[in-house]
Write a protein that holds these residues in place. Structure first.
Motif, mmCIF file in Angstrom:
data_model
loop_
_atom_site.group_PDB
_atom_site.id
_atom_site.type_symbol
_atom_site.label_atom_id
_atom_site.label_comp_id
_atom_site.label_asym_id
_atom_site.label_seq_id
_atom_site.Cartn_x
_atom_site.Cartn_y
_atom_site.Cartn_z
ATOM 1 N N ALA A 359 51.467 34.746 32.698
ATOM 2 C CA ALA A 359 50.025 34.794 31.920
ATOM 3 C C ALA A 359 49.314 35.603 32.986
ATOM 4 C CB ALA A 359 49.330 33.300 32.077
ATOM 5 N N ALA A 360 49.499 36.407 34.351
ATOM 6 C CA ALA A 360 48.826 37.179 34.829
ATOM 7 C C ALA A 360 49.316 38.213 35.204
ATOM 8 C CB ALA A 360 48.500 36.355 36.502
ATOM 9 N N VAL A 361 50.207 38.631 34.365
ATOM 10 C CA VAL A 361 51.151 39.567 34.591
ATOM 11 C C VAL A 361 50.954 39.854 33.266
ATOM 12 C CG1 VAL A 361 53.308 40.406 33.642
ATOM 13 C CG2 VAL A 361 53.369 39.453 35.864
ATOM 14 N N GLN A 362 50.962 39.093 32.007
ATOM 15 C CA GLN A 362 50.427 39.513 30.416
ATOM 16 C C GLN A 362 48.632 40.078 30.539
ATOM 17 O OE1 GLN A 362 51.814 35.571 28.825
ATOM 18 N NE2 GLN A 362 52.881 36.870 27.025
ATOM 19 N N ALA A 363 48.335 39.210 31.417
ATOM 20 C CA ALA A 363 46.345 39.731 31.187
ATOM 21 C C ALA A 363 46.576 41.638 32.145
ATOM 22 C CB ALA A 363 45.638 39.218 32.018
ATOM 23 N N ALA A 364 47.119 41.652 32.955
ATOM 24 C CA ALA A 364 47.417 43.105 33.785
ATOM 25 C C ALA A 364 47.787 43.999 32.738
ATOM 26 C CB ALA A 364 48.323 43.065 34.864
ATOM 27 N N LEU A 365 48.933 43.483 31.334
ATOM 28 C CA LEU A 365 49.751 44.494 30.897
ATOM 29 C C LEU A 365 48.751 44.749 29.531
ATOM 30 C CD1 LEU A 365 53.125 42.570 30.545
ATOM 31 C CD2 LEU A 365 52.670 44.801 32.086
ATOM 32 N N VAL A 366 47.913 43.647 29.166
ATOM 33 C CA VAL A 366 46.696 43.722 28.161
ATOM 34 C C VAL A 366 45.158 45.114 28.905
ATOM 35 C CG1 VAL A 366 45.728 42.639 27.407
ATOM 36 C CG2 VAL A 366 47.246 41.592 26.694
ATOM 37 N N ASP A 367 45.246 44.776 29.924
ATOM 38 C CA ASP A 367 44.525 46.105 30.348
ATOM 39 C C ASP A 367 44.666 46.975 30.563
ATOM 40 O OD1 ASP A 367 42.461 43.455 31.378
ATOM 41 O OD2 ASP A 367 42.609 44.024 33.197
ATOM 42 N N LYS A 368 46.152 47.565 30.943
ATOM 43 C CA LYS A 368 46.463 48.593 30.399
ATOM 44 C C LYS A 368 46.544 49.242 29.136
ATOM 45 C CE LYS A 368 49.459 47.979 35.313
ATOM 46 N NZ LYS A 368 49.106 49.663 35.749
ATOM 47 N N GLY A 369 46.687 48.340 27.986
ATOM 48 C CA GLY A 369 46.229 48.844 26.770
ATOM 49 C C GLY A 369 47.532 48.109 26.033
ATOM 50 N N PHE A 370 48.333 47.326 26.686
ATOM 51 C CA PHE A 370 49.894 47.457 25.445
ATOM 52 C C PHE A 370 49.817 45.890 25.680
ATOM 53 C CE2 PHE A 370 51.781 48.988 30.090
ATOM 54 C CZ PHE A 370 52.485 50.003 29.343
ATOM 55 N N VAL A 372 51.304 42.504 24.024
ATOM 56 C CA VAL A 372 52.169 41.346 24.497
ATOM 57 C C VAL A 372 52.017 40.666 23.495
ATOM 58 C CG1 VAL A 372 50.950 42.155 27.597
ATOM 59 C CG2 VAL A 372 50.178 40.146 26.245
ATOM 60 N N GLY A 373 51.697 41.071 22.309
ATOM 61 C CA GLY A 373 51.845 39.798 21.654
ATOM 62 C C GLY A 373 50.762 37.967 21.929
ATOM 63 N N GLY A 374 49.837 38.263 22.923
ATOM 64 C CA GLY A 374 49.245 37.099 23.684
ATOM 65 C C GLY A 374 49.309 36.254 24.620
ATOM 66 N N ILE A 375 48.250 35.908 25.576
ATOM 67 C CA ILE A 375 48.453 35.719 27.198
ATOM 68 C C ILE A 375 48.630 34.146 26.510
ATOM 69 C CG2 ILE A 375 47.425 35.714 28.886
ATOM 70 C CD1 ILE A 375 45.370 37.895 28.722
ATOM 71 N N ASP A 376 50.500 33.793 26.414
ATOM 72 C CA ASP A 376 50.572 32.710 27.226
ATOM 73 C C ASP A 376 51.868 31.706 27.889
ATOM 74 O OD1 ASP A 376 52.828 33.740 25.901
ATOM 75 O OD2 ASP A 376 53.139 33.657 24.069
ATOM 76 N N GLY A 377 51.629 32.641 28.459
ATOM 77 C CA GLY A 377 53.010 32.195 30.092
ATOM 78 C C GLY A 377 53.976 32.515 29.713
#
Ligand SMILES: [Ca+2]
Length: 413
Positions: A359-370, A372-377
């Motif tokens: 989930a932390a990786v996903q949050a970082a990716l969202v910050d970068k504009g990607f 990720v299909g929802g932060i769900d771990g």
């Protein structure tokens, strides 16, 4: 207004038992009020009779042991991720142990029901092994206990679950099934999630896709094998199953073929993937009609597990249950029933990561504009290819899969 006898009976049943606490009684009263004010008007508008409605809820109390409920007075839970939970790849889901019984029984049932399955395939165009694999996965070929009363589950969820609106729709749909005469009220058995019978259809899916294949006038997906298999086939046909095409092929993927090309929205002729370095693990060429057809790169564990060229039929199986691993289980089990061997590539270790790490990786990716299909771990295809893109940015080897190196490179949340 005259109060129907069954309703009075229901009230006696729920208020009657000695030992029920004041809190229980108050909850039950609120549940009855909810059913009467929120569900009955909609059910009546859709043609459900008062007799069916009363019979459906006679003696039914809310089941507070169901998951995902928010009791009155509590704060609604938001997207519960267990951050401590182990992050898993497909190695358990697709282990030989998990597959073995479904493959073994499925092979025998292909023989037992050969004539029926031929007739179903002739009408709907879906091959028998795929139907039998779904049947096995959903209800162990009808051997699984279907533990709950559908009205208890759907009534409780429509009242207290997250996604109440969805469950209200499903509850009214369940009342319509009983109204249609497909199934007696007290025989409407479901899973804890409200899924019905051997194919595990939600009630709205039942209304749209269940069929009476044995011709006795009822769509009986609880007891009738022809209705169960015919209904699964009709569902897949109506979701776009392409007759004559496979579901997919395990492949090796050359280094030059980027794992970021994965996904249902990145279809190309299979011949293009072959030119770019996808090759069947069997060493055999793709059948000619498949080469010309659309394929999709599908890497359920990025470069850390087996890779596939999936056909559009893979995504039709996902319309049954929206999980790459589910569709892969079904497709692979279907192949195994007719003699294919185990998957060739192993799943690599998941580095001891937790769902919180992912989930932390996903949050970082969202910050970068990607996207990720929802932060769900979890690591669905959008997360996987976003990881591949950011690995390239960070100078890491492209794997399209969460790793300890990636977690460290992206830093803490
Ligand atoms: Ca029938």
């Amino acid at each position: 207004m005259r109060v129907p006898a069954l309703f009075v009976f229901a009230l006696l049943m729920v208020f009657g038992p000695a030992g029920a606490s004041r809190a229980d009684q108050s909850l039950t009263k609120d549940f009855r009020t909810f059913l009467e004010t929120a569900i009955w008007p909609e059910a009546e508008a859709q043609g459900v009779s008062r007799e069916i409605f009363d019979a459906a809820f006679a003696g039914v109390e809310p089941d507070l042991d169901l998951p995902d409920l928010t009791l009155p007075g509590e704060t609604e839970a938001v997207s519960p991720i267990n951050v401590q939970a182990e992050f898993k790849n497909g190695s358990d889901y697709l282990s030989e142990r998990a597959l073995a019984e479904t493959v073994r029984s499925g092979k025998a049932l292909l023989e037992t029901h050969a004539g029926l399955l031929d007739r179903i395939e002739a009408r709907y165009g879906v091959p028998a092994p795929v139907l039998v694999a779904i049947w096995g996965r959903e209800s162990a070929f009808g051997n699984a206990t279907i533990p709950h009363d559908a009205f208890e589950v759907l009534g409780t969820k429509a009242w207290l679950a997250r996604r109440k609106e969805m469950f209200r729709t499903e509850l009214v749909a369940a009342l319509k099934i009983a109204s249609n005469g497909d199934r007696a009220v007290r025989d409407m058995r479901s899973s804890w999630a409200g899924a019905l019978g051997q194919p595990q259809f939600m009630p709205s899916k039942f209304l749209d896709y269940a069929v009476d294949f044995d011709g006795d006038g009822k769509r009986d997906i609880w007891n009738s094998v022809p209705d169960t298999l015919g209904s699964i086939a009709n569902y897949l046909k109506e979701h776009g199953w392409q007759p004559g095409r496979d579901w997919g092929f395990e492949v090796t993927v050359a280094k030059g073929l980027s794992c970021t090309l994965e996904g249902p929205d990145k279809g190309r002729p299979i011949s293009r993937f072959v030119e770019d370095g996808a090759a069947r693990v069997s060493g055999r060429p793709f059948p000619g009609h498949e080469l010309a057809g659309t394929g999709h790169l599908m890497m359920p564990a990025g470069r850390k597990g087996p890779a596939f060229i999936a056909t559009p039929n893979f995504y039709v199986i996902k319309a049954y249950n929206n999980s790459d691993l589910y569709a892969l289980f079904v497709g692979h089990v279907a192949d195994r029933m007719i003699g294919a061997g185990p998957l060739v590539a192993p799943f690599a270790s998941t580095d001891g990561l937790t769902r919180g790490d992912v989930a932390a990786v996903q949050a970082a990716l969202v910050d970068k504009g990607f996207d990720v299909g929802g932060i769900d771990g979890l690591a669905g295809f959008k997360t996987r290819r976003a990881i591949g893109a950011v690995e390239a940015e960070l100078g890491l080897a492209e794997t399209c899969w969460p790793s300890r190196d990636l977690v460290e490179a992206l830093g803490p949340l």
